[in-house]
Design a protein around this motif. Sequence first.
Motif, PDB file in Angstrom:
ATOM      1  N   SER A  87       0.916  -1.001   0.155  1.00  0.00           N
ATOM      2  CA  SER A  87       0.081   0.029   0.164  1.00  0.00           C
ATOM      3  C   SER A  87       0.801   1.224   0.188  1.00  0.00           C
ATOM      4  CB  SER A  87      -0.874   0.127   1.010  1.00  0.00           C
ATOM      5  OG  SER A  87      -1.693   1.160   1.476  1.00  0.00           O
ATOM      6  N   ILE A  88       1.800   1.305   0.824  1.00  0.00           N
ATOM      7  CA  ILE A  88       2.819   2.349   0.880  1.00  0.00           C
ATOM      8  C   ILE A  88       3.628   2.768  -0.384  1.00  0.00           C
ATOM      9  CG2 ILE A  88       4.817   3.330   2.152  1.00  0.00           C
ATOM     10  CD1 ILE A  88       3.785   2.028   4.672  1.00  0.00           C
ATOM     11  N   GLY A  89       4.013   1.473  -0.874  1.00  0.00           N
ATOM     12  CA  GLY A  89       5.124   1.523  -1.998  1.00  0.00           C
ATOM     13  C   GLY A  89       4.094   2.163  -3.330  1.00  0.00           C
ATOM     14  N   TYR A  90       2.782   1.842  -3.254  1.00  0.00           N
ATOM     15  CA  TYR A  90       1.912   1.860  -4.464  1.00  0.00           C
ATOM     16  C   TYR A  90       1.741   3.481  -4.391  1.00  0.00           C
ATOM     17  CZ  TYR A  90      -1.995   1.886  -7.459  1.00  0.00           C
ATOM     18  OH  TYR A  90      -3.003   2.210  -8.555  1.00  0.00           O
ATOM     19  N   CYS A  91       1.207   3.855  -3.295  1.00  0.00           N
ATOM     20  CA  CYS A  91       0.548   5.310  -3.192  1.00  0.00           C
ATOM     21  C   CYS A  91       1.514   6.170  -3.545  1.00  0.00           C
ATOM     22  CB  CYS A  91      -0.434   5.448  -1.754  1.00  0.00           C
ATOM     23  SG  CYS A  91      -1.798   4.504  -1.550  1.00  0.00           S
ATOM     24  N   VAL A  92       2.883   5.782  -2.646  1.00  0.00           N
ATOM     25  CA  VAL A  92       3.925   6.890  -2.565  1.00  0.00           C
ATOM     26  C   VAL A  92       4.482   6.904  -3.982  1.00  0.00           C
ATOM     27  CG1 VAL A  92       6.078   7.393  -1.472  1.00  0.00           C
ATOM     28  CG2 VAL A  92       4.254   6.934  -0.063  1.00  0.00           C
ATOM     29  N   TYR A  93       4.720   5.791  -4.566  1.00  0.00           N
ATOM     30  CA  TYR A  93       5.896   5.931  -5.719  1.00  0.00           C
ATOM     31  C   TYR A  93       4.802   6.482  -6.839  1.00  0.00           C
ATOM     32  CZ  TYR A  93       8.035   4.391  -9.924  1.00  0.00           C
ATOM     33  OH  TYR A  93       8.808   4.252 -11.168  1.00  0.00           O
ATOM     34  N   ILE A  94       3.499   5.890  -7.124  1.00  0.00           N
ATOM     35  CA  ILE A  94       2.715   6.488  -8.115  1.00  0.00           C
ATOM     36  C   ILE A  94       2.446   8.025  -7.947  1.00  0.00           C
ATOM     37  CG2 ILE A  94       0.626   6.579  -9.442  1.00  0.00           C
ATOM     38  CD1 ILE A  94       0.782   3.479  -8.894  1.00  0.00           C
ATOM     39  N   MET A 114       4.423  10.327  -6.194  1.00  0.00           N
ATOM     40  CA  MET A 114       5.537  11.141  -6.120  1.00  0.00           C
ATOM     41  C   MET A 114       6.877  10.978  -7.014  1.00  0.00           C
ATOM     42  SD  MET A 114       5.425  11.740  -1.948  1.00  0.00           S
ATOM     43  CE  MET A 114       3.938  12.641  -1.044  1.00  0.00           C
ATOM     44  N   PHE A 115       6.783   9.520  -7.380  1.00  0.00           N
ATOM     45  CA  PHE A 115       8.268   9.393  -7.960  1.00  0.00           C
ATOM     46  C   PHE A 115       7.950   8.825  -9.496  1.00  0.00           C
ATOM     47  CE2 PHE A 115       8.796   8.811  -3.479  1.00  0.00           C
ATOM     48  CZ  PHE A 115       9.900   9.547  -3.334  1.00  0.00           C
ATOM     49  N   ASP A 116       6.746   8.621 -10.080  1.00  0.00           N
ATOM     50  CA  ASP A 116       6.598   7.953 -11.284  1.00  0.00           C
ATOM     51  C   ASP A 116       6.379   9.001 -12.241  1.00  0.00           C
ATOM     52  OD1 ASP A 116       6.062   6.268 -13.247  1.00  0.00           O
ATOM     53  OD2 ASP A 116       3.957   5.941 -12.868  1.00  0.00           O
ATOM     54  N   THR A 117       7.243   9.929 -12.509  1.00  0.00           N
ATOM     55  CA  THR A 117       7.486  11.076 -13.230  1.00  0.00           C
ATOM     56  C   THR A 117       7.225  10.886 -14.667  1.00  0.00           C
ATOM     57  OG1 THR A 117       9.909  11.291 -13.314  1.00  0.00           O
ATOM     58  CG2 THR A 117       8.649  12.667 -11.679  1.00  0.00           C
ATOM     59  N   LEU A 118       7.633   9.469 -15.216  1.00  0.00           N
ATOM     60  CA  LEU A 118       7.711   8.966 -16.243  1.00  0.00           C
ATOM     61  C   LEU A 118       6.399   8.305 -16.789  1.00  0.00           C
ATOM     62  CD1 LEU A 118      11.414   7.751 -16.791  1.00  0.00           C
ATOM     63  CD2 LEU A 118      10.216  10.061 -17.643  1.00  0.00           C
ATOM     64  N   ASN A 119       5.437   8.199 -15.958  1.00  0.00           N
ATOM     65  CA  ASN A 119       4.256   7.565 -15.910  1.00  0.00           C
ATOM     66  C   ASN A 119       4.517   6.205 -16.420  1.00  0.00           C
ATOM     67  OD1 ASN A 119       1.264   7.664 -15.721  1.00  0.00           O
ATOM     68  ND2 ASN A 119       1.291   8.067 -17.877  1.00  0.00           N
ATOM     69  N   LEU A 120       5.231   5.473 -16.021  1.00  0.00           N
ATOM     70  CA  LEU A 120       5.737   4.136 -16.366  1.00  0.00           C
ATOM     71  C   LEU A 120       4.452   3.291 -15.808  1.00  0.00           C
ATOM     72  CD1 LEU A 120       9.462   3.886 -15.464  1.00  0.00           C
ATOM     73  CD2 LEU A 120       8.334   4.204 -17.715  1.00  0.00           C
ATOM     74  N   PHE A 121       3.742   3.422 -14.683  1.00  0.00           N
ATOM     75  CA  PHE A 121       2.708   2.604 -14.038  1.00  0.00           C
ATOM     76  C   PHE A 121       1.452   3.422 -14.237  1.00  0.00           C
ATOM     77  CE2 PHE A 121       6.616   1.370 -12.142  1.00  0.00           C
ATOM     78  CZ  PHE A 121       6.600  -0.075 -12.202  1.00  0.00           C
ATOM     79  N   GLY A 122       1.193   4.343 -15.293  1.00  0.00           N
ATOM     80  CA  GLY A 122       0.099   4.807 -15.365  1.00  0.00           C
ATOM     81  C   GLY A 122      -1.130   4.119 -15.770  1.00  0.00           C
ATOM     82  N   MET A 152      -1.847   1.254 -14.119  1.00  0.00           N
ATOM     83  CA  MET A 152      -2.399   0.632 -13.451  1.00  0.00           C
ATOM     84  C   MET A 152      -2.826   1.713 -12.134  1.00  0.00           C
ATOM     85  SD  MET A 152       0.833  -1.106 -11.670  1.00  0.00           S
ATOM     86  CE  MET A 152       0.028  -1.615 -10.288  1.00  0.00           C
ATOM     87  N   SER A 153      -2.695   3.033 -12.660  1.00  0.00           N
ATOM     88  CA  SER A 153      -2.938   4.267 -11.428  1.00  0.00           C
ATOM     89  C   SER A 153      -4.273   4.351 -11.299  1.00  0.00           C
ATOM     90  CB  SER A 153      -2.128   5.482 -11.935  1.00  0.00           C
ATOM     91  OG  SER A 153      -2.479   6.512 -11.020  1.00  0.00           O
TER      92      SER A 153
END
Length: 214
Positions: free
Chosen positions: A153-160, A162-170, A172-173
């Motif tokens: 949960s923490i990894g998913y919410c924080v990474y997408i 704050m850190f997924d600037t390239l929208n690699l996981f867009g 599944m966001s």
Amino acid sequence: MVLLLTNIRKRKLLVLLPVLGSGIFVPLMCWYYCVHFTDTPDEIIKNALILMHTCIPMLVTWWIILLYHDFFSWEGNELLYYYYSQRALVKQYVIVLLVYGLMETAVFAVVESMVDMPYFILGQLLAETMCVAAMVYFLAFLLLNTGGCLLVSIGYCVYINMFDTLNLFGFMSIFPRPDEFLVWNGGRVRNTLVAAAVLHAVGLVCMKFRRRYK
């Protein structure tokens, strides 16, 4: 309600973590943004919404973990499965979501009084919270482990957020991109609610069949 009251008595201050995080930390940080970015209103809204989309859905995880933790780690946990029916467990899970949703609405009202933002954002936050809660609910009974659910949960919410600037996981966001913060995206909210419904349904199946006896 017995399980909820037992958890409150047993964990006491631990139960308050989402209240401190969502109810106090988020409004305080939004107030700080209002003071710090007085000359750039767009930065106030951007930072406030990133914080809200990250913290508010993520913190619902904590109450779900406290609700079900003993079912996986407590010695003699088979007694819990016999004492609490699946219907009772689901009922108390729904109560947790309702209480958290009410708190979430109150937090939004406080933040909105400081930062002018459209009201549809509350709907987005509620949908995101339901989806994150469903993900944790499903994973808890699939993996029979609450620590892993917390990390996911923490990894998913924080990474997408704050850190997924390239929208690699867009793909599944469930969260809007910063350039979409002030634009209503009904399709994303619909997909988020559909994902929540599917995860809840699969979680119900896992709850019925996945038991670990110490």
